[in-house]
Design a protein around this motif. Sequence first.
Motif, PDB file in Angstrom:
ATOM      1  N   GLY A   1       0.824  -1.201   0.000  1.00  0.00           N
ATOM      2  CA  GLY A   1       0.000   0.000   0.000  1.00  0.00           C
ATOM      3  C   GLY A   1       0.856   1.247   0.000  1.00  0.00           C
ATOM      4  O   GLY A   1       2.017   1.223   0.416  1.00  0.00           O
ATOM      5  N   LEU A   2       0.277   2.322  -0.499  1.00  0.00           N
ATOM      6  CA  LEU A   2       0.913   3.641  -0.474  1.00  0.00           C
ATOM      7  C   LEU A   2      -0.107   4.565   0.181  1.00  0.00           C
ATOM      8  O   LEU A   2      -1.275   4.591  -0.238  1.00  0.00           O
ATOM      9  N   SER A   3       0.330   5.301   1.203  1.00  0.00           N
ATOM     10  CA  SER A   3      -0.655   6.093   1.950  1.00  0.00           C
ATOM     11  C   SER A   3      -0.876   7.467   1.328  1.00  0.00           C
ATOM     12  O   SER A   3      -0.051   7.964   0.548  1.00  0.00           O
ATOM     13  N   LEU A   4      -1.993   8.072   1.667  1.00  0.00           N
ATOM     14  CA  LEU A   4      -2.316   9.453   1.262  1.00  0.00           C
ATOM     15  C   LEU A   4      -2.985  10.112   2.462  1.00  0.00           C
ATOM     16  O   LEU A   4      -3.850   9.500   3.094  1.00  0.00           O
ATOM     17  N   HIS A   5      -2.576  11.355   2.751  1.00  0.00           N
ATOM     18  CA  HIS A   5      -3.230  12.111   3.820  1.00  0.00           C
ATOM     19  C   HIS A   5      -3.886  13.350   3.240  1.00  0.00           C
ATOM     20  O   HIS A   5      -3.257  14.097   2.485  1.00  0.00           O
ATOM     21  N   TYR A   6      -5.138  13.543   3.607  1.00  0.00           N
ATOM     22  CA  TYR A   6      -5.823  14.768   3.177  1.00  0.00           C
ATOM     23  C   TYR A   6      -6.858  15.166   4.223  1.00  0.00           C
ATOM     24  O   TYR A   6      -7.753  14.389   4.551  1.00  0.00           O
ATOM     25  N   TYR A   7      -6.716  16.378   4.745  1.00  0.00           N
ATOM     26  CA  TYR A   7      -7.673  16.938   5.703  1.00  0.00           C
ATOM     27  C   TYR A   7      -8.406  18.111   5.084  1.00  0.00           C
ATOM     28  O   TYR A   7      -7.842  18.840   4.249  1.00  0.00           O
ATOM     29  N   VAL A   8      -9.636  18.320   5.526  1.00  0.00           N
ATOM     30  CA  VAL A   8     -10.423  19.474   5.073  1.00  0.00           C
ATOM     31  C   VAL A   8     -10.300  20.578   6.127  1.00  0.00           C
ATOM     32  O   VAL A   8     -10.823  20.438   7.232  1.00  0.00           O
ATOM     33  N   PHE A   9      -9.583  21.649   5.758  1.00  0.00           N
ATOM     34  CA  PHE A   9      -9.503  22.839   6.620  1.00  0.00           C
ATOM     35  C   PHE A   9     -10.335  23.907   5.932  1.00  0.00           C
ATOM     36  O   PHE A   9      -9.870  24.463   4.925  1.00  0.00           O
ATOM     37  N   PRO A  10     -11.515  24.251   6.435  1.00  0.00           N
ATOM     38  CA  PRO A  10     -12.354  25.201   5.687  1.00  0.00           C
ATOM     39  C   PRO A  10     -11.629  26.505   5.363  1.00  0.00           C
ATOM     40  O   PRO A  10     -11.712  26.999   4.257  1.00  0.00           O
TER      41      PRO A  10
ATOM     42  N   TRP B   1     -20.247  26.483   4.650  1.00  0.00           N
ATOM     43  CA  TRP B   1     -20.793  25.121   4.419  1.00  0.00           C
ATOM     44  C   TRP B   1     -20.356  24.626   3.044  1.00  0.00           C
ATOM     45  O   TRP B   1     -19.763  23.554   2.894  1.00  0.00           O
ATOM     46  N   TYR B   2     -20.615  25.448   2.007  1.00  0.00           N
ATOM     47  CA  TYR B   2     -20.281  24.995   0.647  1.00  0.00           C
ATOM     48  C   TYR B   2     -18.766  24.927   0.432  1.00  0.00           C
ATOM     49  O   TYR B   2     -18.275  24.052  -0.275  1.00  0.00           O
ATOM     50  N   LYS B   3     -18.056  25.850   1.059  1.00  0.00           N
ATOM     51  CA  LYS B   3     -16.588  25.825   0.937  1.00  0.00           C
ATOM     52  C   LYS B   3     -16.042  24.517   1.509  1.00  0.00           C
ATOM     53  O   LYS B   3     -15.182  23.855   0.924  1.00  0.00           O
ATOM     54  N   THR B   4     -16.576  24.129   2.656  1.00  0.00           N
ATOM     55  CA  THR B   4     -16.117  22.891   3.307  1.00  0.00           C
ATOM     56  C   THR B   4     -16.425  21.682   2.427  1.00  0.00           C
ATOM     57  O   THR B   4     -15.570  20.801   2.226  1.00  0.00           O
ATOM     58  N   LEU B   5     -17.640  21.646   1.880  1.00  0.00           N
ATOM     59  CA  LEU B   5     -18.014  20.482   1.070  1.00  0.00           C
ATOM     60  C   LEU B   5     -17.237  20.453  -0.245  1.00  0.00           C
ATOM     61  O   LEU B   5     -16.862  19.379  -0.735  1.00  0.00           O
ATOM     62  N   ASN B   6     -16.967  21.641  -0.785  1.00  0.00           N
ATOM     63  CA  ASN B   6     -16.153  21.722  -2.001  1.00  0.00           C
ATOM     64  C   ASN B   6     -14.772  21.116  -1.721  1.00  0.00           C
ATOM     65  O   ASN B   6     -14.230  20.348  -2.526  1.00  0.00           O
ATOM     66  N   LYS B   7     -14.227  21.436  -0.553  1.00  0.00           N
ATOM     67  CA  LYS B   7     -12.897  20.911  -0.199  1.00  0.00           C
ATOM     68  C   LYS B   7     -12.951  19.399   0.066  1.00  0.00           C
ATOM     69  O   LYS B   7     -11.999  18.688  -0.215  1.00  0.00           O
TER      70      LYS B   7
ATOM     71  N   LEU C   1     -22.090  15.283   6.331  1.00  0.00           N
ATOM     72  CA  LEU C   1     -22.048  15.369   4.863  1.00  0.00           C
ATOM     73  C   LEU C   1     -20.635  15.114   4.337  1.00  0.00           C
ATOM     74  O   LEU C   1     -20.461  14.408   3.344  1.00  0.00           O
ATOM     75  N   VAL C   2     -19.626  15.646   5.026  1.00  0.00           N
ATOM     76  CA  VAL C   2     -18.234  15.385   4.601  1.00  0.00           C
ATOM     77  C   VAL C   2     -17.978  13.876   4.609  1.00  0.00           C
ATOM     78  O   VAL C   2     -17.411  13.316   3.656  1.00  0.00           O
ATOM     79  N   ALA C   3     -18.439  13.207   5.656  1.00  0.00           N
ATOM     80  CA  ALA C   3     -18.208  11.750   5.742  1.00  0.00           C
ATOM     81  C   ALA C   3     -18.968  11.025   4.631  1.00  0.00           C
ATOM     82  O   ALA C   3     -18.400  10.154   3.956  1.00  0.00           O
ATOM     83  N   GLY C   4     -20.227  11.382   4.424  1.00  0.00           N
ATOM     84  CA  GLY C   4     -21.034  10.704   3.390  1.00  0.00           C
ATOM     85  C   GLY C   4     -20.436  10.882   2.004  1.00  0.00           C
ATOM     86  O   GLY C   4     -20.319   9.923   1.223  1.00  0.00           O
TER      87      GLY C   4
ATOM     88  N   TYR D   1     -16.877  28.409  -4.710  1.00  0.00           N
ATOM     89  CA  TYR D   1     -16.877  27.023  -4.199  1.00  0.00           C
ATOM     90  C   TYR D   1     -18.123  26.269  -4.653  1.00  0.00           C
ATOM     91  O   TYR D   1     -19.018  25.977  -3.862  1.00  0.00           O
ATOM     92  N   PRO D   2     -18.168  25.942  -5.964  1.00  0.00           N
ATOM     93  CA  PRO D   2     -19.328  25.189  -6.449  1.00  0.00           C
ATOM     94  C   PRO D   2     -19.265  23.730  -5.993  1.00  0.00           C
ATOM     95  O   PRO D   2     -18.176  23.195  -5.773  1.00  0.00           O
ATOM     96  N   VAL D   3     -20.422  23.124  -5.870  1.00  0.00           N
ATOM     97  CA  VAL D   3     -20.491  21.686  -5.544  1.00  0.00           C
ATOM     98  C   VAL D   3     -21.661  21.086  -6.322  1.00  0.00           C
ATOM     99  O   VAL D   3     -22.609  21.795  -6.647  1.00  0.00           O
ATOM    100  N   PRO D   4     -21.624  19.787  -6.595  1.00  0.00           N
ATOM    101  CA  PRO D   4     -22.822  19.155  -7.152  1.00  0.00           C
ATOM    102  C   PRO D   4     -23.857  19.024  -6.031  1.00  0.00           C
ATOM    103  O   PRO D   4     -23.472  18.908  -4.862  1.00  0.00           O
ATOM    104  N   ASN D   5     -25.140  19.042  -6.388  1.00  0.00           N
ATOM    105  CA  ASN D   5     -26.142  18.943  -5.305  1.00  0.00           C
ATOM    106  C   ASN D   5     -26.193  17.542  -4.698  1.00  0.00           C
ATOM    107  O   ASN D   5     -26.561  17.373  -3.538  1.00  0.00           O
ATOM    108  N   LEU D   6     -25.792  16.508  -5.470  1.00  0.00           N
ATOM    109  CA  LEU D   6     -25.932  15.133  -4.987  1.00  0.00           C
ATOM    110  C   LEU D   6     -24.651  14.333  -5.215  1.00  0.00           C
ATOM    111  O   LEU D   6     -23.927  14.600  -6.179  1.00  0.00           O
TER     112      LEU D   6
END
Length: 514
Positions: free
Chosen positions: A256-265, A282-288, A344-347, A418-423
Amino acid sequence: MKGEDKGMAKLRINSKNRVSKINKEIYGHFSEHLGRCIYEGIYVGKDSPIENVNGMRKDVVDALKAIKVPVLRWPGGCFADEYHWEDGVGPKENRKTIINTHWGGVVEDNSFGTHEYFELCRQLGCKTYVNGNVGSGTVREMSEWVEYMTFQGVSPMAELRKENGHEEPWKVDYFGVGNESWGCGGNMTPEYYANEYRRYQTYVRDYSQQHMEPTGEPAILKICCGPNVDDYEWTREVLKTCFRHASEDVHGFMDGLSLHYYVFPEGWDIKGSATEFDDKVWYKTLNKALYMEELVRRHGEIMDEYDPDKKIALIVDEWGTWFTVEPGTNPGFLYQQNTMRDALVAGITLNIFNKHSDRVRMANIAQMVNVLQAVLLTEGDKMVKTPTYHIFDMYKCHQDAQLVESEIETKEIGTEEYPVPNLTESVSVDADGRLHITVTNLSLEEASEIETELDVNVKSVSGEILTGEMHEMNTFEEPEKVQIKEFNETVVSESGLKFIVPACSVVHLTVETA
Ligand code: AHR
């Protein structure tokens, strides 16, 4: 009113096209010696007034078993590259007391060590993922730890383990060779680390093959330290240096090769509050959060150049939201609350991992209890399940299921910047042939009516939903504010199913097919 306006979306599901297995380890967790994750959150010691089994909190273990934690990474994180395993074995009164320099400068008494970790995993019934020390540890130290944990015959380390009360070796399922070696794990360049990886991994011996009856079970799977976020150069350079010398079969060299990524709004310096935010954030966080898709795809493409058969897994062994700590708490403890935004971030993230499960074969949310995007929070003898916990509960249906081909019509919402898809969605079929559909609605205003195009007949359908106002959370005063509710408004139609996903929610449907 929230959810009154409705958009329409088609969800096409080709259940006959089984794309890849969703390894249950994608639903994995991470626990570091950091703040109140291990101590207080999980381990309270046998003499604690808090109900415990061999020192592990019973409420916490029971809650984690309910979401079927498949694997647990330990002891860090940055802590791993300063951890000397010998400090954490033997009689507790003789264990070394050290300072946890990374996390709050607090005293670490090493009362939770190797034996306690394996006892925790035994209670959870999960696989083990031990992260070794490359940054400040020696090859010998790493090699002896592996011998201590896994060697069955007569050897100095096996004898020491027996003296310390554990006759039989344990099973180490995954072993990480360093953590964030580009940063807190030694500030190495990719070429330097890659050579270190080749050297250190050599001595992570597979004793099950050499000294025990072959069990047919896989050996220790070795995980190489991968990139920070979008450091594509790291991925390429590490693979280049390692592959020039790797044997044809990478199994046993690099699994395996690891990857780290955190969402900092608001970015690394400011981060932003876990509980106070507006629609824009909210949208900025979900975009990230959605950026995870690009990361796993692009790192995966580089891996494809070296490993087209996808023998090496991409292991996202740290992911989640990272906010400013709760007011009044130790900044080094990374304790944060958890709202519907985290749900929502988890989902969204778990849907992304499912859809890339041909390459992503393990992921570990950071972290399990009381740190960052925790699934559980504790205070004394109290414990609450966060909205993120409930997402892991809803999505456990995907563990070891087969991902099937699916596609959902979306429209762009969010802000200009910070656009996001609705679903977002993912669909799997489990061992009993049931379909599991998980859908997230990112919109704060608009419900979405979804009509499926399904290639099988529906016998019955049941559902569950996690929904609420974006700031809603569970607190010690109100621990059940955000809870999974039954969702039984799905209509069986000619083409499959019709259902409405309210704004700011996550839905899971279980479909029995005829
Ligand atoms: O999870 C907190 C820290 O984040 C980990 O110790 C480290 O690996 C990462 O930078």
